[in-house]
Design a protein around this motif. Structure first.
Motif, short mmCIF file in Angstrom:
data_model
loop_
_atom_site.label_atom_id
_atom_site.label_comp_id
_atom_site.label_asym_id
_atom_site.label_seq_id
_atom_site.Cartn_x
_atom_site.Cartn_y
_atom_site.Cartn_z
N THR A 1 -91.92 -13.17 87.17
CA THR A 1 -91.07 -13.53 88.22
C THR A 1 -92.39 -13.16 89.55
N GLY A 2 -93.36 -13.93 89.31
CA GLY A 2 -94.69 -13.16 89.95
C GLY A 2 -95.46 -12.38 89.53
N MET A 3 -96.83 -12.51 89.32
CA MET A 3 -97.96 -11.65 89.20
C MET A 3 -98.08 -10.34 89.47
N HIS A 4 -99.13 -9.25 88.24
CA HIS A 4 -99.18 -8.05 88.70
C HIS A 4 -100.07 -8.07 88.85
N ILE A 5 -100.54 -7.09 90.37
CA ILE A 5 -102.13 -6.83 90.50
C ILE A 5 -102.47 -5.86 89.49
N ASN A 6 -103.67 -6.01 89.35
CA ASN A 6 -104.63 -4.72 88.74
C ASN A 6 -104.54 -3.84 89.46
N GLU A 7 -103.78 -2.99 90.24
CA GLU A 7 -103.80 -1.79 91.21
C GLU A 7 -105.25 -0.78 91.26
N ASP A 8 -105.22 -0.31 89.79
CA ASP A 8 -106.62 0.82 89.16
C ASP A 8 -107.05 -0.06 89.75
N HIS A 9 -108.18 -1.32 90.02
CA HIS A 9 -108.76 -2.46 90.36
C HIS A 9 -109.18 -2.55 91.37
N CYS B 1 -98.13 1.69 84.31
CA CYS B 1 -96.74 1.87 84.73
C CYS B 1 -96.50 3.25 85.48
N ALA B 2 -97.97 3.34 85.63
CA ALA B 2 -97.84 4.97 86.66
C ALA B 2 -96.86 4.85 87.33
N SER B 3 -97.20 6.39 88.42
CA SER B 3 -95.54 5.86 89.98
C SER B 3 -96.73 5.71 90.91
N ARG B 4 -96.23 5.33 91.60
CA ARG B 4 -97.04 4.82 92.85
C ARG B 4 -97.87 5.37 93.70
N LYS C 1 -102.51 -1.37 71.78
CA LYS C 1 -102.49 -0.45 72.48
C LYS C 1 -103.26 -0.32 73.77
N GLN C 2 -104.54 -0.68 73.02
CA GLN C 2 -105.83 -0.52 74.10
C GLN C 2 -105.88 -1.62 75.48
N TYR C 3 -104.73 -2.05 75.52
CA TYR C 3 -104.79 -3.32 76.64
C TYR C 3 -103.32 -3.06 77.12
N TYR C 4 -102.72 -2.20 76.50
CA TYR C 4 -101.26 -2.12 77.72
C TYR C 4 -101.44 0.00 77.35
N GLN C 5 -102.03 0.03 78.13
CA GLN C 5 -101.88 1.22 78.54
C GLN C 5 -101.08 1.99 79.74
N PRO C 6 -99.74 2.10 79.05
CA PRO C 6 -98.84 2.37 80.08
C PRO C 6 -98.75 3.71 81.04
N GLU C 7 -100.09 4.69 80.87
CA GLU C 7 -100.13 5.00 81.57
C GLU C 7 -100.95 4.87 83.15
N ILE C 8 -101.62 3.52 82.96
CA ILE C 8 -102.20 3.45 83.80
C ILE C 8 -101.09 2.17 84.78
N CYS D 1 -90.22 -5.57 82.79
CA CYS D 1 -90.77 -5.36 82.15
C CYS D 1 -91.64 -3.11 82.45
N GLY D 2 -91.36 -2.66 83.10
CA GLY D 2 -92.13 -1.20 83.02
C GLY D 2 -93.25 -0.99 84.09
N ARG D 3 -93.54 -2.19 84.06
CA ARG D 3 -94.96 -1.71 85.21
C ARG D 3 -94.82 -2.28 86.32
N THR D 4 -95.78 -1.17 87.01
CA THR D 4 -95.03 -1.05 88.43
C THR D 4 -96.19 -1.07 89.37
N HIS D 5 -97.21 -2.24 88.46
CA HIS D 5 -98.24 -2.30 89.60
C HIS D 5 -97.21 -3.93 90.59
N VAL D 6 -97.85 -3.19 91.86
CA VAL D 6 -97.28 -4.42 92.67
C VAL D 6 -97.50 -6.22 92.31
N LYS D 7 -96.44 -6.75 92.19
CA LYS D 7 -96.49 -8.22 91.78
C LYS D 7 -97.00 -9.58 93.32
#
Ligand code: DLL
Length: 434
Positions: free
Chosen positions: A254-262, A12-15, A3-10, A314-320
């Motif tokens: 199909t590409g790599m999600h960038i950790n956009e909160d950082h 999968c947050a809205s754009r 849970k700790q390192y999959y935080q949907p609120e981060i 996967c539901g992640r919204t961070h840019v790929k």
């Protein structure tokens, strides 16, 4: 999933939410570096930008770019944004030319970096029950320490192997039942080959691999997946921005999600510096917005890729970001034609060759020559002893169709090209171009 390192609120947050976080953190970072880092203050003053001009991500384009040359010029302490007494680690790039680039970390920065790697591990299905074999190099290179830290955070049993010593890698992999392998794709291909040769395939329990630090094609992914019976995931990063885990693949591959909160990503035209719209191919630029010791604003990576915010299964919204398609500075120009080593690799793998090849570029009497030495598999070698020239001709034609130029091809015996334990040396360019 941990849970700790999959935080949907981060993840999968809205754009809109992601942009709001980025704006707030960007403004804070810009004020801080302007105040605390004279090198940045000078750069911004020269461009006539004040911290007050940066009110949101929309103003990012106003900031000056930062390049590897700046990092070399400011070496070693010139870009440090925290007192040395608060720094606990350095890491350094693998480059061998010129001054090395050194990045600094506070404990907060290490935690943040390891969390990014932990996200990458969780995204490939790793949890507390997993045994993670880290066969990236340890030491100054970020690969080993980054994935090691991420694996600890997720709670996996971590095998800190470092790269090399293949016999020992295989022994630990089989005896301890490693389930996730982390190393460069070229080393993964070598390990796969060694497993095959020793008939160990039935004794390995690997289910996933996290491979990055160098370019690798989809064809190479298919090969590694088949040989090891695993899913092979890409991971991207660079020392300057923290290390591996700046972005990572999820199960969709199909590409790599960038950790956009950082990190904020932009794509620019490598020649004009103009910011390009989403979907354009161009140079990737990063701004780090949560790092303490070594925050970089608009750092030009020289990696050429494409960004996409298309919804991911996967539901992640961070840019790929796409796999890097080359570098704006390692692109070869041969007889006036732009050649990316990854294009050559794709042709070789498509024709069933292993990922052991070397590209030689020479110049004789102002004439460029491009030669590719390709290792045959042992099956090919025994099958085709009499037909080598036919095979070579087939490759010459396929390369011509891809690149538009003649490429000399030399098929060489299995195991005659030196194996790499870290990043493979693919290109040897002996032309004196500058
Ligand atoms: O290679 C960090 C890393 C370690 C990434 C382990 C992934 C896994 P550097 O030595 O500073 O850092 O090299 C950074 O390597 O600008 C890219 O050109 C290239 N690179 C990194 N990951 C990938 C990848 C590490 N997945 C430079 N695909 C970057 C293609 C990559 N190229």
């Amino acid at each position: 999933m941990s849970k700790q390192y999959y935080q949907p609120e981060i993840e999968c947050a809205s754009r809109q939410q992601i942009r709001a976080w980025q704006s707030e953190r960007l403004v804070e970072t810009v004020h801080r570096v302007y105040r605390d880092v004279p090198y940045y203050r000078d750069l911004m003053d020269k461009k006539g930008v004040k911290p007050e001009d940066i009110k949101s991500v929309d103003d990012l384009h106003k900031l000056p770019f930062l390049t590897k040359d700046d990092l070399r010029e400011a070496y070693p302490y010139g870009l440090l944004a925290k007192p040395l007494s608060e720094c606990v680690r350095i890491q350094s790039t693998s480059g061998t030319t010129g001054r090395r680039v050194v990045a600094f970390y506070t404990q907060h920065d290490i935690d943040l970096w390891e969390e990014c790697c932990a996200r990458a591990l969780v995204a490939v299905g790793a949890g507390k029950e997993d045994v993670v074999q880290v066969a990236y190099g340890y030491g100054l290179f970020t690969g080993g320490p980054g994935l090691n830290g991420g694996s600890h955070k997720v709670g996996c049993l971590t095998l800190p192997m470092s790269s090399g010593n293949t016999e020992r890698q295989l022994q630990f992999m089989t005896d301890l039942g490693a389930t996730v392998l982390c190393c460069t794709p070229s080393y993964a291909a070598y390990l796969a080959e060694s497993i095959h040769e020793r008939g160990l395939r039935d004794r390995i329990k690997l289910k996933a691999g996290i491979f990055g630090a160098e370019a690798w094609s989809e064809e190479m992914r298919r090969d590694i997946q088949e040989q090891l019976g695993i899913k092979a995931y890409d991971i991207y990063g660079l020392t300057e921005i923290s290390g591996p885990g700046v972005s990572f693949e999820c199960e969709e591959q199909t590409g790599m999600h960038i950790n956009e909160d950082h990190f904020i990503a932009e794509i620019i035209d490598p020649v004009t510096g103009e910011v390009l719209p989403e979907g354009s191919k161009g140079e990737l630029v990063f701004t780090s917005i949560t790092k303490e010791a070594f925050p970089l604003l608009r750092y030009r990576t020289r990696d050429i890729c494409v960004l996409s915010t298309k919804p991911c299964s996967c539901g992640r919204t961070h840019v790929k970001m796409s796999k890097p398609m080359g570098r704006s500075d390692d692109m070869l120009i041969v007889k006036g034609v732009n050649v990316f080593p990854s294009q050559i690799e794709a042709v070789l793998m498509n024709k069933g060759y292993p990922a052991n090849y070397q590209i030689l570029v020479t110049r004789e009497r102002n004439n460029d020559k491009l030669e590719v030495q390709v290792e045959m598999t042992s099956e090919m070698f025994s099958d085709t002893l009499g037909h080598i020239s036919a095979r070579e001709k087939e490759l010459v034609e396929a390369l011509k169709a891809m690149l538009g130029i003649y490429v000399e091809v030399k098929l060489v015996a299995p195991k005659s090209i030196t194996r790499s334990e870290g990043k493979a040396v693919r290109v040897i360019d002996t032309r004196k171009l500058y």
